[in-house]
Motif scaffolding. Sequence first.
Motif, mmCIF file in Angstrom:
data_model
loop_
_atom_site.group_PDB
_atom_site.id
_atom_site.type_symbol
_atom_site.label_atom_id
_atom_site.label_comp_id
_atom_site.label_asym_id
_atom_site.label_seq_id
_atom_site.Cartn_x
_atom_site.Cartn_y
_atom_site.Cartn_z
ATOM 1 N N THR A 22 0.846 -1.184 0.000
ATOM 2 C CA THR A 22 0.000 0.000 0.000
ATOM 3 C C THR A 22 0.886 1.241 0.000
ATOM 4 O O THR A 22 2.076 1.182 0.337
ATOM 5 N N ARG A 23 0.287 2.367 -0.346
ATOM 6 C CA ARG A 23 1.047 3.617 -0.322
ATOM 7 C C ARG A 23 1.545 3.924 1.090
ATOM 8 O O ARG A 23 2.679 4.388 1.276
ATOM 9 N N ASP A 24 0.747 3.616 2.089
ATOM 10 C CA ASP A 24 1.162 3.864 3.471
ATOM 11 C C ASP A 24 2.375 3.021 3.842
ATOM 12 O O ASP A 24 3.288 3.497 4.534
ATOM 13 N N GLU A 25 2.375 1.770 3.399
ATOM 14 C CA GLU A 25 3.527 0.913 3.701
ATOM 15 C C GLU A 25 4.791 1.474 3.049
ATOM 16 O O GLU A 25 5.848 1.551 3.686
ATOM 17 N N VAL A 26 4.693 1.840 1.785
ATOM 18 C CA VAL A 26 5.872 2.353 1.079
ATOM 19 C C VAL A 26 6.350 3.653 1.728
ATOM 20 O O VAL A 26 7.553 3.853 1.936
ATOM 21 N N ASP A 27 5.412 4.521 2.047
ATOM 22 C CA ASP A 27 5.793 5.785 2.681
ATOM 23 C C ASP A 27 6.521 5.531 4.002
ATOM 24 O O ASP A 27 7.537 6.186 4.308
ATOM 25 N N ALA A 28 5.995 4.602 4.785
ATOM 26 C CA ALA A 28 6.624 4.313 6.086
ATOM 27 C C ALA A 28 8.020 3.729 5.897
ATOM 28 O O ALA A 28 8.972 4.123 6.582
ATOM 29 N N HIS A 29 8.147 2.805 4.951
ATOM 30 C CA HIS A 29 9.457 2.191 4.726
ATOM 31 C C HIS A 29 10.466 3.219 4.215
ATOM 32 O O HIS A 29 11.626 3.221 4.630
ATOM 33 N N LEU A 30 10.032 4.070 3.304
ATOM 34 C CA LEU A 30 10.953 5.085 2.769
ATOM 35 C C LEU A 30 11.335 6.100 3.840
ATOM 36 O O LEU A 30 12.457 6.620 3.843
ATOM 37 N N ALA A 31 10.414 6.384 4.735
ATOM 38 C CA ALA A 31 10.758 7.288 5.847
ATOM 39 C C ALA A 31 11.865 6.662 6.691
ATOM 40 O O ALA A 31 12.801 7.355 7.127
ATOM 41 N N ASP A 32 11.785 5.349 6.919
ATOM 42 C CA ASP A 32 12.834 4.667 7.686
ATOM 43 C C ASP A 32 14.149 4.621 6.913
ATOM 44 O O ASP A 32 15.230 4.803 7.482
ATOM 45 N N ARG A 73 3.845 -0.689 -9.849
ATOM 46 C CA ARG A 73 2.578 -0.995 -9.179
ATOM 47 C C ARG A 73 2.815 -1.581 -7.797
ATOM 48 O O ARG A 73 2.101 -1.278 -6.855
ATOM 49 N N ARG A 74 3.843 -2.439 -7.670
ATOM 50 C CA ARG A 74 4.032 -3.110 -6.382
ATOM 51 C C ARG A 74 4.464 -2.136 -5.295
ATOM 52 O O ARG A 74 4.315 -2.416 -4.110
ATOM 53 N N SER A 75 5.069 -1.008 -5.677
ATOM 54 C CA SER A 75 5.475 -0.020 -4.674
ATOM 55 C C SER A 75 4.613 1.235 -4.785
ATOM 56 O O SER A 75 5.065 2.345 -4.506
ATOM 57 N N ALA A 76 3.361 1.042 -5.161
ATOM 58 C CA ALA A 76 2.345 2.112 -5.139
ATOM 59 C C ALA A 76 2.760 3.327 -5.970
ATOM 60 O O ALA A 76 2.374 4.450 -5.659
ATOM 61 N N TYR A 77 3.553 3.084 -7.002
ATOM 62 C CA TYR A 77 3.921 4.125 -7.982
ATOM 63 C C TYR A 77 4.713 5.283 -7.367
ATOM 64 O O TYR A 77 4.725 6.383 -7.907
ATOM 65 N N VAL A 78 5.371 5.014 -6.265
ATOM 66 C CA VAL A 78 6.165 6.075 -5.629
ATOM 67 C C VAL A 78 7.449 6.296 -6.425
ATOM 68 O O VAL A 78 8.111 5.340 -6.836
ATOM 69 N N ASP A 79 7.802 7.552 -6.638
ATOM 70 C CA ASP A 79 9.058 7.927 -7.282
ATOM 71 C C ASP A 79 10.119 8.011 -6.187
ATOM 72 O O ASP A 79 10.214 9.006 -5.475
ATOM 73 N N MET A 80 10.898 6.949 -6.053
ATOM 74 C CA MET A 80 11.862 6.883 -4.947
ATOM 75 C C MET A 80 13.078 7.777 -5.171
ATOM 76 O O MET A 80 13.752 8.153 -4.213
ATOM 77 N N VAL A 81 13.370 8.104 -6.428
ATOM 78 C CA VAL A 81 14.449 9.077 -6.681
ATOM 79 C C VAL A 81 14.051 10.423 -6.089
ATOM 80 O O VAL A 81 14.812 11.057 -5.341
ATOM 81 N N ARG A 114 11.820 10.993 -3.814
ATOM 82 C CA ARG A 114 11.656 10.928 -2.367
ATOM 83 C C ARG A 114 13.001 11.027 -1.637
ATOM 84 O O ARG A 114 13.132 11.739 -0.642
ATOM 85 N N ILE A 115 14.009 10.305 -2.140
ATOM 86 C CA ILE A 115 15.315 10.342 -1.482
ATOM 87 C C ILE A 115 15.938 11.727 -1.626
ATOM 88 O O ILE A 115 16.542 12.251 -0.681
ATOM 89 N N LEU A 116 15.771 12.335 -2.786
ATOM 90 C CA LEU A 116 16.290 13.701 -2.948
ATOM 91 C C LEU A 116 15.595 14.670 -1.993
ATOM 92 O O LEU A 116 16.233 15.558 -1.414
ATOM 93 N N ALA A 117 14.298 14.480 -1.817
ATOM 94 C CA ALA A 117 13.542 15.413 -0.983
ATOM 95 C C ALA A 117 13.833 15.241 0.501
ATOM 96 O O ALA A 117 13.821 16.217 1.261
ATOM 97 N N ASP A 118 14.111 14.006 0.924
ATOM 98 C CA ASP A 118 14.194 13.732 2.356
ATOM 99 C C ASP A 118 15.602 13.526 2.881
ATOM 100 O O ASP A 118 15.786 13.076 4.026
ATOM 101 N N LEU A 161 12.006 -0.402 -12.396
ATOM 102 C CA LEU A 161 13.004 -0.609 -11.350
ATOM 103 C C LEU A 161 14.383 -0.326 -11.920
ATOM 104 O O LEU A 161 14.618 -0.509 -13.108
ATOM 105 N N GLY A 162 15.287 0.092 -11.074
ATOM 106 C CA GLY A 162 16.637 0.330 -11.539
ATOM 107 C C GLY A 162 17.579 0.628 -10.402
ATOM 108 O O GLY A 162 17.265 0.402 -9.222
ATOM 109 N N ASN A 163 18.739 1.120 -10.768
ATOM 110 C CA ASN A 163 19.750 1.536 -9.799
ATOM 111 C C ASN A 163 19.876 3.049 -9.878
ATOM 112 O O ASN A 163 19.450 3.666 -10.857
#
Lengths: 289, 386
Positions: free
Chosen positions: B82-92, B115-123, B125-129, B156-158
Amino acid sequence: MTRTTSAALALLCAAAPATAQTLAPRDTAHVGPAGSGGVGIFNPLTYTPTAGVELSTYPLAALIAPNGAMRAHLCTAEDAPLTLSWELGASLPSAAFLSGPPLGLAGYVTPSCKVHAAEPDRAPNDCQRPGAVFAPSLGLAASWGRDDVLTAKVDYTYGFLLSGERGTPLDTWAPLNLLFAPVFDTWRAHLGVRYDHALLPGWRVAAEAHLYRVARGPVPGRDPHTFVAHLGTDLRTTTHTRLTFGAMYWNSDQRAVEVEPDADGYSRFVHVRSHDFGPTLDFLWRWGD
Amino acid sequence: MIPTRARLGLRGGLALAALTACEPLFAEPETGEVPRFRESGAEPPPPYVSGTPLRVMAWNIKYGAARIPFWFDCWGDRVQMTRDEVDAHLADLTALIREVNPDVLLTEELEVNSRRSAYVDMVERILADTDLQYAAYFGTWDSRYIPSEGLGRMNLGNAIFSRYPIVGAEHVRQADRTDQDAVTAAFYIHRTIGRAELALSDTQHAAVYVVHTEAYDNDGTKQKQLDQIFEAVSAETLPFLLGGDFNELPPSAVHTEHFLDERETALCSEDFAQPPYTPEKMAPFFDAFAPAIPLERFGATEDEQRRFFTHSVLGPDEVNDRGEAGFWNRTLDYLFAGAGADFAPDSGDVLQVAGQSVGGQPPVLVSDPLRLSDHAPVFGLWRVKP
């Protein structure tokens, strides 16, 4: 002339293109006479058991998602070529997700949950296969004209969750998203317009436009609207059969992104709508008209 | 490790073939430039004092899934978060990154629109946080819809993150597996060697490489990929940093098979069975380049080497067939330097548990890496010689 030769000639005559009668328009609000029916490979199997009431099902889809509908004539204007009908349908669209191949899609578009099957206590809540959904629908159609027919349809389908969890939308090709919207998106509403025109007695062309809307779904919500356009033609092949083919276009939000660079060479991901194109092809047989 | 099986039966293939779209079914990475990103409102980086060690870290972040047992792990059935799960994990995850405060971060298994990570842009997110301001993304698995277990859309990527400007980024396509059918291969991940050029100052540039090699092949693909990486980095003329998930044991590894997180009997699929490791393939990297953790520090016994293990499929709250709780049980992730760069002595570290120091120096880690991913971060102080 032998009886066999006579039968063969009779069959040949029946199969020869009939040019006197104009090919009937399709997908209108009109309900055929009692005893009439039709079927296609991808079009529904229909049967009119009594005047003004038509029953239908999509046979191929029924293999993985049982479905059926009843359409009933509502009224016909006395001084205008206007006909109204209403439709009540029901399906079990989630049946496709509850079992694996050959008739199910579990393991492909939904999880197979092998660990849960082997060790139910290890991760009891981790199987994300959607539960059973019952999806009734209600629709209304209005047609104007007899040979050249303009038809407008509106329908609404709601998926009642009977067991388990609803699952998340597939977010894939628009036809699949729309088909399974009652399972994953809760509901689907549809407004469609079709104009069916006779060019020659055995040749028709049709243009359609449809607007669908589904519930917004889980966060992050996508645009719930899908636009569909279709151009097609029907050619008479025998007295009772026709070949139909055409092309369809879908415009929808499938969560696609594109990289958009800025003037400094740095980029960002931007969401874009998706475009799908597909051919339509079917061989239709009607009887009893 | 990566879930990579894509099954597409004949029935599905025919259905898909009838549709065409502007967006392809899957995109294969081509050798060449990749997109670079900059945090909105990026500040000028701190002045780089030539010779000052840079804090660097490599981390396979398991697409923000933390310790959720996904189906390919064979210890659970999860397919989506879920989006909440991804958000919580990325916060950690970003909390740990802020604690370690790297100047350069190499990540593997990062997703930008899956889809499996609720379409979050992790690049983004990491830049922002974090204090990292620049990034380069090297997509390796880009599919419109993967019809396997309900995976769906995948990107997915590096990535390489930096406090300093990334002035160029490109990747080189790696060898693909040859032991799959054509349809599975088309939907499969395509590994690349990612390279970014950092402008530490007007006069000092450095190269950073991120890699993630194949995990499940039985045809020597991973060995080919390791050879490619070695050749590519050996030709580098700038001082460089190389890091990532090599999916290979170090040449002196004592424990080389039957790890505690492997099932004793195959349950989910033989596609995810661990092929035999070939630790000797890592020897050239240790011989030719400067490792953050030299083999002398790695030790000669399993007890010594355990301190540098970086991977465990099982988390601390899960148990294997024998009832043993998960803990780091093998080393797969590395940092190397060369061409005028090395690491400060004894600075290399694996961030395994909360309460440990980072590279032998404060701060003591508050975050618990064991619960944030199936890989532990590898840390080092990277020295770029003027």
